[in-house]
Design an enzyme around this catalytic site. Sequence first.
Site, short mmCIF file in Angstrom:
data_model
loop_
_atom_site.label_atom_id
_atom_site.label_comp_id
_atom_site.label_asym_id
_atom_site.label_seq_id
_atom_site.Cartn_x
_atom_site.Cartn_y
_atom_site.Cartn_z
N LYS A 13 1.43 -0.99 0.22
CA LYS A 13 0.01 0.07 -0.17
C LYS A 13 0.88 1.05 0.02
O LYS A 13 0.56 2.33 -0.41
CB LYS A 13 -1.21 0.03 0.88
CG LYS A 13 -1.72 -0.46 0.38
CD LYS A 13 -2.66 -0.89 2.34
CE LYS A 13 -4.37 -1.73 2.21
NZ LYS A 13 -4.89 -2.57 3.25
N LYS B 36 -8.44 -11.18 -6.73
CA LYS B 36 -9.40 -11.35 -5.61
C LYS B 36 -10.70 -10.32 -5.99
O LYS B 36 -10.93 -9.56 -6.03
CB LYS B 36 -8.32 -11.34 -4.36
CG LYS B 36 -9.75 -11.44 -3.16
CD LYS B 36 -8.98 -11.20 -2.39
CE LYS B 36 -9.37 -10.62 -0.81
NZ LYS B 36 -8.64 -10.55 0.47
N LYS C 256 -14.00 -4.34 -4.41
CA LYS C 256 -14.82 -3.02 -3.88
C LYS C 256 -13.77 -2.19 -5.10
O LYS C 256 -13.81 -1.49 -6.52
CB LYS C 256 -14.78 -2.35 -3.01
CG LYS C 256 -16.58 -2.95 -3.18
CD LYS C 256 -17.49 -2.21 -2.19
CE LYS C 256 -18.86 -2.13 -2.82
NZ LYS C 256 -19.35 -1.92 -0.88
#
Length: 338
Positions: free
Chosen positions: A111, A205, A208
């Site tokens: 991230k 995967k 959203k």
Amino acid sequence: MSRIFSGIQPSGELHVGNYLGAVKNWVELQREFEAFICVVDYHAITVPYAPADLRRRTHEMVVSLLAAGIDPSACSLFVQSAVPQHTELAWIFNTITPLGELERQTQFKDKASRQESVMAGLLNYPVLQAADILLYRADRVPVGEDQLQHLELSREIARRWNARFGRPTGAIGEDGAEEREAFFPEPQAQLTPTRRIMGLDGQAKMSKSMGNTIGLLEPSESIWAKLRPAVTDPARVRRTDPGTPEVCNIYHLHRAFSPPDVVETVHVNCSTAGWGCLDCKKVLHEHMELALVPIRRRAAEIAAQPAVVDDALAAGAARAREVAGETMAEVKERMGLA
Ligand code: SF4
């Protein structure tokens, strides 16, 4: 009775991936264990967000969880920020967690590499996760394989805190040092039985942020509009080309939603080119509807009665605060805090 802790991000309505990969399992586990199920809004603020949007997403997530079968009379369902001890214990754990261990976490590296300015909250995210679990002295945590590294860090934090602040037992360990009681249990992974559900693009995967999801409460026509063009086995170029079901996400969705005899038919018809992918998807859609119609109906009922959500969360938070308060009283007493 063993205790479990499960957290889920307030990402709005549940999608089929997090329902099959986590929540469906929690619905079973809430009957077997003392379960704490938490919508982790403090975790959600480590990235930029709009306050009104976060509140809406939190509410929608709770409606989805209740509709999917989380039962507030069988478990404690609550929102993380309603229990202030989560951040209190996280601060304490920050003081015994080496920086290097946090910087080595794969999810942090991944991230952080995508952000220009990295906030400390992103780095300390797994410390808050450890606090979430250990605050309830949970001995089991239902997780997917991608969460194992964070869980190992929680175990390490529990060991480190116990070694410094656990009460001496009077026994001498193999290393010659006095042993200390394990106030915090080292939580074990309760691996989720369902295989990771891929998105409709078949590439990543279901998530959203990837825009490849099917919403758990999505209307039937909208689900079909997504299933119709969904990626299948690339070997099935023509209707007469046989396929390999195991490489196709539609087959894995069949395994989650269709009965065993239908799954067997899918396998045979795919590998012998007995039908086309559109036929296969139509059968999947029918079986998904059988499972999802009752969930959608329950969600509509719950959404029409806001008190159902408020009462469930209030009862869950009261129970969570009670257990969290007991843990923090012991922690502070052993650490010489007020
Ligand atoms: S027939 Fe079904 S399982 Fe086989 S590739 Fe097509 S959609 Fe996938």
